[in-house]
Design a protein around this motif. Structure first.
Motif, short mmCIF file in Angstrom:
data_model
loop_
_atom_site.label_atom_id
_atom_site.label_comp_id
_atom_site.label_asym_id
_atom_site.label_seq_id
_atom_site.Cartn_x
_atom_site.Cartn_y
_atom_site.Cartn_z
N MET A 10 9.40 -4.09 13.94
CA MET A 10 8.29 -4.21 14.88
C MET A 10 6.98 -4.25 14.12
O MET A 10 6.78 -3.48 13.17
N LEU A 11 6.09 -5.15 14.53
CA LEU A 11 4.76 -5.21 13.95
C LEU A 11 3.93 -4.01 14.36
O LEU A 11 4.01 -3.54 15.50
N GLY A 12 3.10 -3.55 13.45
CA GLY A 12 2.15 -2.49 13.75
C GLY A 12 0.78 -3.05 14.04
O GLY A 12 0.57 -4.27 14.12
N ASP A 13 -0.18 -2.15 14.18
CA ASP A 13 -1.56 -2.57 14.44
C ASP A 13 -2.11 -3.35 13.24
O ASP A 13 -1.77 -3.08 12.09
N TYR A 14 -2.99 -4.31 13.53
CA TYR A 14 -3.64 -5.12 12.50
C TYR A 14 -5.11 -5.20 12.86
O TYR A 14 -5.48 -5.73 13.91
N ARG A 33 -10.85 -4.29 4.39
CA ARG A 33 -9.56 -4.91 4.14
C ARG A 33 -8.70 -4.83 5.40
O ARG A 33 -8.81 -3.90 6.19
N SER A 34 -7.83 -5.82 5.57
CA SER A 34 -6.88 -5.83 6.67
C SER A 34 -5.49 -5.56 6.11
O SER A 34 -5.05 -6.24 5.17
N SER A 63 -1.20 -7.55 0.43
CA SER A 63 -1.06 -8.97 0.14
C SER A 63 0.11 -9.47 0.99
O SER A 63 1.23 -8.96 0.87
N ILE A 64 -0.15 -10.43 1.85
CA ILE A 64 0.85 -10.87 2.82
C ILE A 64 1.57 -12.10 2.30
O ILE A 64 0.97 -13.17 2.15
N ASN A 65 2.85 -11.95 2.00
CA ASN A 65 3.68 -13.08 1.64
C ASN A 65 4.18 -13.71 2.94
O ASN A 65 4.96 -13.11 3.68
N VAL A 81 0.83 -1.20 0.00
CA VAL A 81 0.00 0.00 0.00
C VAL A 81 0.87 1.25 0.00
O VAL A 81 0.66 2.18 -0.78
N GLN A 82 1.84 1.30 0.89
CA GLN A 82 2.77 2.42 0.93
C GLN A 82 4.00 2.05 1.75
O GLN A 82 3.97 1.13 2.57
N ILE A 83 5.08 2.76 1.47
CA ILE A 83 6.31 2.66 2.24
C ILE A 83 6.73 4.08 2.59
O ILE A 83 6.96 4.90 1.69
#
Length: 225
Positions: free
Chosen positions: A157-161, A167-168, A86-88, A42-44
């Protein structure tokens, strides 16, 4: 100083590539390494982190400034925020230092399990963009791309999900370190000018190139030595 320059307008983001590094920031080659190219982000967001320069200010006995000087700021690192639609599974598990869940023969990654503790895995991140407008092609008619590279990335570090009627988005944040001496030759050479490299105090590379990005694919590949 160069005699001429290149002026382009970056637009969109087309591909991102993750290359596995060892703890010293050196690309891992052969079957023990991993390369994943993704076009579903989505964005970086690249956020530079600076240490403010020390300020020296002193008034004399009459109240007038007699010392008024401030040192230049120091760039420490870049913070990166990546959002994926899209999660690889394999790439995400490695980046966030999680345990990949696998099944079958040949082995297929189906998920990941996140444990407490510090993230240890490191990777390099490359992102390609299109060029808009009249500068989209060079004088010979070759399409131009913007090549953004972060040769040594980690501390992820993981962010909020959020799970909802919608969409997630999976989000993670990482920090850069300076490049390893071998990174450019093993990873970025095709998108850098001939004879150029990445120095060992450099965290970020931006270049205009006519070499297209690699092809996106779900299955990981490896890096040749």
């Amino acid at each position: 100083m160069a005699a001429t320059s290149t002026c382009v307008v970056p637009i969109k983001g087309t591909h991102m590539r993750i290359v596995e590094l060892d703890v010293c920031g050196i690309p891992v080659t052969g079957a023990s390494g991993m390369v994943v190219v993704n076009d579903s982000f989505v964005q970086i967001v690249r956020s530079p982190q600076y240490e403010e320069g020390t300020e020296f200010f002193e008034r004399n006995a009459a109240g007038a400034p007699c010392v008024n000087q401030k040192d230049d700021p120091t760039l420490k690192r870049f913070n990166l925020t990546v959002q994926l639609c899209s999660i690889n599974v394999s790439a995400t598990a490695f980046v966030i230092s999680a345990r990949e869940l696998v099944t079958g023969t040949p082995t297929t990654g189906t998920g990941f399990a996140v444990a407490e503790g510090q993230p240890t895995n490191r990777y390099s991140l490359e992102v390609w963009q299109e060029v808009a407008g009249q500068g989209a092609c060079d004088a010979d008619g070759n399409q131009r791309y913007i090549y953004n590279a972060f040769p040594n990335v980690g501390a992820t570090m993981l962010g909020d999900y959020t799970i909802e009627l919608g969409r997630s988005i999976l989000e993670f944040t990482s920090e850069t370190r300076a490049a390893a001496a071998s990174w450019a030759a093993l990873v970025g050479a095709d998108w850098l000018p001939a004879g150029e490299t990445v120095e060992t105090d450099e965290h970020y590379v931006y270049n205009v190139t006519t070499t297209p990005p690699p092809t996106a694919a779900c299955d990981p590949t490896t890096l040749a030595a």
